[in-house]
Design an enzyme around this catalytic site. Structure first.
Site, PDB file in Angstrom:
ATOM      1  N   ARG A  29       4.313   0.810  -5.631  1.00  0.00           N
ATOM      2  CA  ARG A  29       3.150   0.069  -5.144  1.00  0.00           C
ATOM      3  C   ARG A  29       2.062   1.021  -4.654  1.00  0.00           C
ATOM      4  NH1 ARG A  29       4.594  -5.122  -5.569  1.00  0.00           N
ATOM      5  NH2 ARG A  29       6.840  -5.480  -5.402  1.00  0.00           N
ATOM      6  N   ASP A  30       0.830   0.694  -5.005  1.00  0.00           N
ATOM      7  CA  ASP A  30      -0.313   1.486  -4.549  1.00  0.00           C
ATOM      8  C   ASP A  30      -0.415   1.364  -3.027  1.00  0.00           C
ATOM      9  OD1 ASP A  30      -3.150   2.553  -6.117  1.00  0.00           O
ATOM     10  OD2 ASP A  30      -3.208   2.222  -3.948  1.00  0.00           O
ATOM     11  N   ILE A  31      -0.676   2.478  -2.376  1.00  0.00           N
ATOM     12  CA  ILE A  31      -0.736   2.515  -0.912  1.00  0.00           C
ATOM     13  C   ILE A  31      -1.977   1.791  -0.384  1.00  0.00           C
ATOM     14  CG2 ILE A  31      -2.044   4.664  -0.588  1.00  0.00           C
ATOM     15  CD1 ILE A  31       0.184   5.514   1.413  1.00  0.00           C
ATOM     16  N   ASN A  87      -8.033   5.503 -15.022  1.00  0.00           N
ATOM     17  CA  ASN A  87      -9.285   6.169 -14.690  1.00  0.00           C
ATOM     18  C   ASN A  87      -9.282   7.592 -15.229  1.00  0.00           C
ATOM     19  OD1 ASN A  87     -10.553   4.084 -13.142  1.00  0.00           O
ATOM     20  ND2 ASN A  87      -9.117   4.507 -11.478  1.00  0.00           N
ATOM     21  N   VAL A  96      -6.260  11.058  -8.098  1.00  0.00           N
ATOM     22  CA  VAL A  96      -4.969  11.748  -8.148  1.00  0.00           C
ATOM     23  C   VAL A  96      -4.755  12.329  -9.549  1.00  0.00           C
ATOM     24  CG1 VAL A  96      -2.476  11.519  -7.883  1.00  0.00           C
ATOM     25  CG2 VAL A  96      -4.016  10.216  -6.394  1.00  0.00           C
ATOM     26  N   HIS A 100      -1.712   8.105 -14.333  1.00  0.00           N
ATOM     27  CA  HIS A 100      -1.180   6.853 -13.788  1.00  0.00           C
ATOM     28  C   HIS A 100      -1.918   5.670 -14.378  1.00  0.00           C
ATOM     29  CE1 HIS A 100      -4.249   8.486 -11.050  1.00  0.00           C
ATOM     30  NE2 HIS A 100      -4.609   7.231 -10.802  1.00  0.00           N
ATOM     31  N   HIS A 102      -2.791   1.789 -13.660  1.00  0.00           N
ATOM     32  CA  HIS A 102      -2.847   0.762 -12.610  1.00  0.00           C
ATOM     33  C   HIS A 102      -2.482  -0.592 -13.213  1.00  0.00           C
ATOM     34  CE1 HIS A 102      -5.320   3.050  -9.530  1.00  0.00           C
ATOM     35  NE2 HIS A 102      -5.618   3.763 -10.614  1.00  0.00           N
TER      36      HIS A 102
HETATM   37  P1  AMP Z   1      -7.224   6.859  -9.128  1.00  0.00           P
HETATM   38  O1  AMP Z   1      -8.569   6.563  -8.519  1.00  0.00           O
HETATM   39  O2  AMP Z   1      -7.064   6.217 -10.475  1.00  0.00           O
HETATM   40  O3  AMP Z   1      -6.904   8.345  -9.119  1.00  0.00           O
HETATM   41  O4  AMP Z   1      -6.182   6.120  -8.207  1.00  0.00           O
HETATM   42  C1  AMP Z   1      -5.265   6.770  -7.397  1.00  0.00           C
HETATM   43  C2  AMP Z   1      -4.520   5.692  -6.652  1.00  0.00           C
HETATM   44  O5  AMP Z   1      -3.412   6.280  -5.997  1.00  0.00           O
HETATM   45  C3  AMP Z   1      -5.357   4.968  -5.583  1.00  0.00           C
HETATM   46  O6  AMP Z   1      -5.396   3.581  -5.866  1.00  0.00           O
HETATM   47  C4  AMP Z   1      -4.603   5.288  -4.291  1.00  0.00           C
HETATM   48  O7  AMP Z   1      -4.602   4.201  -3.379  1.00  0.00           O
HETATM   49  C5  AMP Z   1      -3.208   5.598  -4.799  1.00  0.00           C
HETATM   50  N1  AMP Z   1      -2.408   6.469  -3.950  1.00  0.00           N
HETATM   51  C6  AMP Z   1      -2.758   7.667  -3.430  1.00  0.00           C
HETATM   52  N2  AMP Z   1      -1.760   8.183  -2.715  1.00  0.00           N
HETATM   53  C7  AMP Z   1      -0.732   7.309  -2.784  1.00  0.00           C
HETATM   54  C8  AMP Z   1       0.589   7.276  -2.260  1.00  0.00           C
HETATM   55  N3  AMP Z   1       1.062   8.275  -1.484  1.00  0.00           N
HETATM   56  N4  AMP Z   1       1.374   6.201  -2.534  1.00  0.00           N
HETATM   57  C9  AMP Z   1       0.905   5.203  -3.289  1.00  0.00           C
HETATM   58  N5  AMP Z   1      -0.328   5.179  -3.842  1.00  0.00           N
HETATM   59  C10 AMP Z   1      -1.142   6.206  -3.582  1.00  0.00           C
END
Ligand code: AMP
Ligand code: ZN
Length: 115
Positions: A29-31, A87, A96, A100, A102
């Site tokens: 799950r996204d944080i 993204n 990140v 990944h 979403h």
């Molecule tokens: P992006 O903008 O596509 O790089 O999205 C990165 C996603 O990673 C964002 O929606 C963040 O909320 C999510 N995220 C960052 N750190 C964590 C974490 N430790 N656990 C879960 N989700 C995370």
């Protein structure tokens, strides 16, 4: 990759609510969720982003999308619908640097740019 936050989640060094843990793919799950269901599907192997040639080796991307579809069914949003999003680059606000996908749903999402 030692300083990668998502690699650390896979290694169990950073806590996350993991919903799927497979041989090639993990989902958690996204944080900071933008919808009631917001799950990230990632390769277990570190791959920088969707323009990294390693993303296109084997069946990885297919497996990521299939996993997203299966999790959507498990989360009860297969009928209501959902958005799958990757993204890349500054305009898309890629934060990140570990590939990944979403999975976003559980409410009406509206036009794509609103997310
Ligand atoms: P992006 O903008 O596509 O790089 O999205 C990165 C996603 O990673 C964002 O929606 C963040 O909320 C999510 N995220 C960052 N750190 C964590 C974490 N430790 N656990 C879960 N989700 C995370
Ligand atoms: Zn990584």
């Amino acid at each position: 990759m030692t300083d990668c936050i998502f690699c650390k989640i896979i290694a169990g060094e950073i806590p996350a609510e993991i919903v799927y843990n497979g041989t090639h793919v993990t989902a958690f799950r996204d944080i900071n969720p933008v919808a009631p269901v917001h799950i990230l599907i990632i390769p277990n192997q570190h791959i920088d982003h969707i323009r990294d040639p390693r993303a296109f080796e084997g069946e990885l991307l297919k497996e990521m999308v299939q996993t997203a579809n299966e999790i959507a069914a498990m989360e009860g949003i297969a009928e209501s619908g959902y958005r799958l999003l990757i993204n890349y680059g500054p305009d898309a606000n890629l934060v990140v640097p570990h590939l990944h996908l979403h999975l976003i749903g559980g409410k009406f999402l509206g036009p794509m740019v609103a997310v």
